[in-house]
Design a protein around this motif. Structure first.
Motif, short mmCIF file in Angstrom:
data_model
loop_
_atom_site.label_atom_id
_atom_site.label_comp_id
_atom_site.label_asym_id
_atom_site.label_seq_id
_atom_site.Cartn_x
_atom_site.Cartn_y
_atom_site.Cartn_z
N VAL A 102 0.85 -1.19 0.00
CA VAL A 102 0.00 0.00 0.00
C VAL A 102 0.89 1.24 0.00
O VAL A 102 1.84 1.33 0.78
CB VAL A 102 -0.92 0.01 1.24
CG1 VAL A 102 -1.76 1.28 1.27
CG2 VAL A 102 -1.81 -1.22 1.24
N ARG A 103 0.58 2.18 -0.86
CA ARG A 103 1.38 3.41 -0.94
C ARG A 103 0.99 4.34 0.19
O ARG A 103 -0.15 4.81 0.26
CB ARG A 103 1.17 4.08 -2.28
CG ARG A 103 2.01 5.35 -2.48
CD ARG A 103 1.83 5.89 -3.87
NE ARG A 103 2.31 4.96 -4.88
CZ ARG A 103 1.98 5.04 -6.17
NH1 ARG A 103 1.16 5.97 -6.59
NH2 ARG A 103 2.47 4.17 -7.03
N GLY A 104 1.92 4.60 1.10
CA GLY A 104 1.63 5.44 2.26
C GLY A 104 1.69 6.92 1.96
O GLY A 104 1.06 7.72 2.63
N SER A 105 2.46 7.31 0.93
CA SER A 105 2.57 8.71 0.55
C SER A 105 3.00 8.78 -0.91
O SER A 105 3.34 7.76 -1.53
CB SER A 105 3.60 9.44 1.42
OG SER A 105 4.92 9.02 1.08
N ALA A 106 2.99 9.98 -1.45
CA ALA A 106 3.39 10.16 -2.85
C ALA A 106 4.86 9.85 -3.07
O ALA A 106 5.30 9.67 -4.20
CB ALA A 106 3.07 11.59 -3.29
#
Length: 336
Positions: free
Chosen positions: A185-189
């Motif tokens: 899961v991408r936590g930030s850009a």
């Protein structure tokens, strides 16, 4: 319905926004902790549709909220209550309620072995809520379904793997593969997701299925999702296709269309006239529910997915489900 539906018929499903507000009753309850390891007290809401016949067996749909949501939030944005009034099914909205350890707020522990294994933790507590509804209402046990958004979508997949003999089918909206880790899961850009190999995902899924065939699954995703990537969705589709043996049997098809000004593509793998695995892709929408009423993590202008989900689940009800014959103790030992 069947997988040879035309694009125009599917487009009609996607534009069926609720014409009126739900007229049934929402009932809030609390389930005390069970004897299963890592069990906790759980709050849940049951929606009983307008005109419900208490003597007639009803289908039951379990709907799991995402992170930073409650069960009341997911109830508002899906439109399932209005659909339940029309189709006469019960809707169960579990709430994660409480948890230990570090997590995003109100997240299901979909990646944690203790919560994704049959007989343990959250995946078993969800099933205990289903059992409680079955005690209180006349429920058709051949029409038990589960779906969810984000962490709830991943937990819906967990429920299908942990309980393949109980759920006839399910849907995962912006969810992840069974056995995947939070790094997917991408936590930030600025973060780069990392994924488990397809071989590893298939291995852990097969071990936890313990010889049972996986139930039918509908995967829904938008390429505008900046939290769950196309790659994560590919891993879910490919691992499910592999463990279900769909590459070597059945047929593959695709239907393209447009709804509410948005394009969509529905691909499917059919076996024995069953839509065993479907994937809906639509471009440009952010992480969240597609086409429902306005609310947190909702894109009302997207194709409306609730009717498609209900279509898929009804089509899954006639599938003969595999029975798990492995003793519970052996199953828990085999799971990883």
């Amino acid at each position: 319905m069947n997988p040879t539906l035309s694009a125009s018929t599917l487009a009609d499903l996607f534009v069926r926004h609720p014409a009126r507000s739900a007229q049934g009753v929402s009932l809030d309850s609390t389930l005390p902790p069970g004897t299963n390891p890592h069990s906790r007290e759980r709050n849940y809401r049951l929606y009983v549709p307008e005109g419900h016949d208490p003597g007639k067996p009803a289908s039951l749909l379990v709907v799991l909220h995402g992170c930073h949501q409650t069960n009341e939030d997911i109830q508002k944005i899906t439109g399932f209550d209005t659909l339940a009034d029309k189709e006469q099914f019960l809707v169960l909205y579990p709430y994660v309620t409480s948890y230990s350890g570090y997590r995003a707020r109100e997240c299901w522990g979909w990646w944690i072995k203790a919560h994704r294994t049959r007989g343990r933790g959250e995946v078993e507590d969800i099933w205990r809520m289903v059992e409680k509804v079955q005690q209180d209402y006349v429920v058709d046990s051949s029409r038990l379904y589960v779906c969810g958004l984000s962490s709830g979508g991943a937990m819906a997949v967990n429920c299908l793997v942990a309980h393949p003999d109980r759920f006839a089918g399910g849907a995962s909206v912006a969810g992840l593969a069974y056995g995947e880790s939070p790094s997917a899961v991408r936590g930030s850009a600025f973060s780069m997701p990392r994924y488990h190999s397809l071989q590893r995902l298939c291995s852990v899924t097969n071990r936890n299925l313990a010889g049972a065939a996986p139930p039918n699954l509908l995967i829904i995703h938008s390429d505008g999702d900046q939290v769950v990537s196309d790659k994560a969705t590919d891993n879910l589709e490919q691992s499910w296709r592999e463990v279900a043996g769909l590459d070597s049997q059945g047929s593959h098809w695709q239907i393209d269309g447009d709804a509410n000004g948005a394009s969509w593509a529905l691909t499917g793998h059919t076996n024995d006239n069953q839509p065993r695995l479907l994937r809906l892709e639509t471009p440009g929408f952010p992480h969240g529910w597609l086409g429902g009423p306005e609310g947190q993590h909702s894109s009302p202008d997207a194709p409306c997915i609730s009717e498609l989900i209900w279509w898929h689940l009804n089509a899954s009800a006639s599938r003969e489900r595999s029975q798990i014959e492995t003793p519970r103790e052996q199953l828990l030992q085999k799971a990883s």
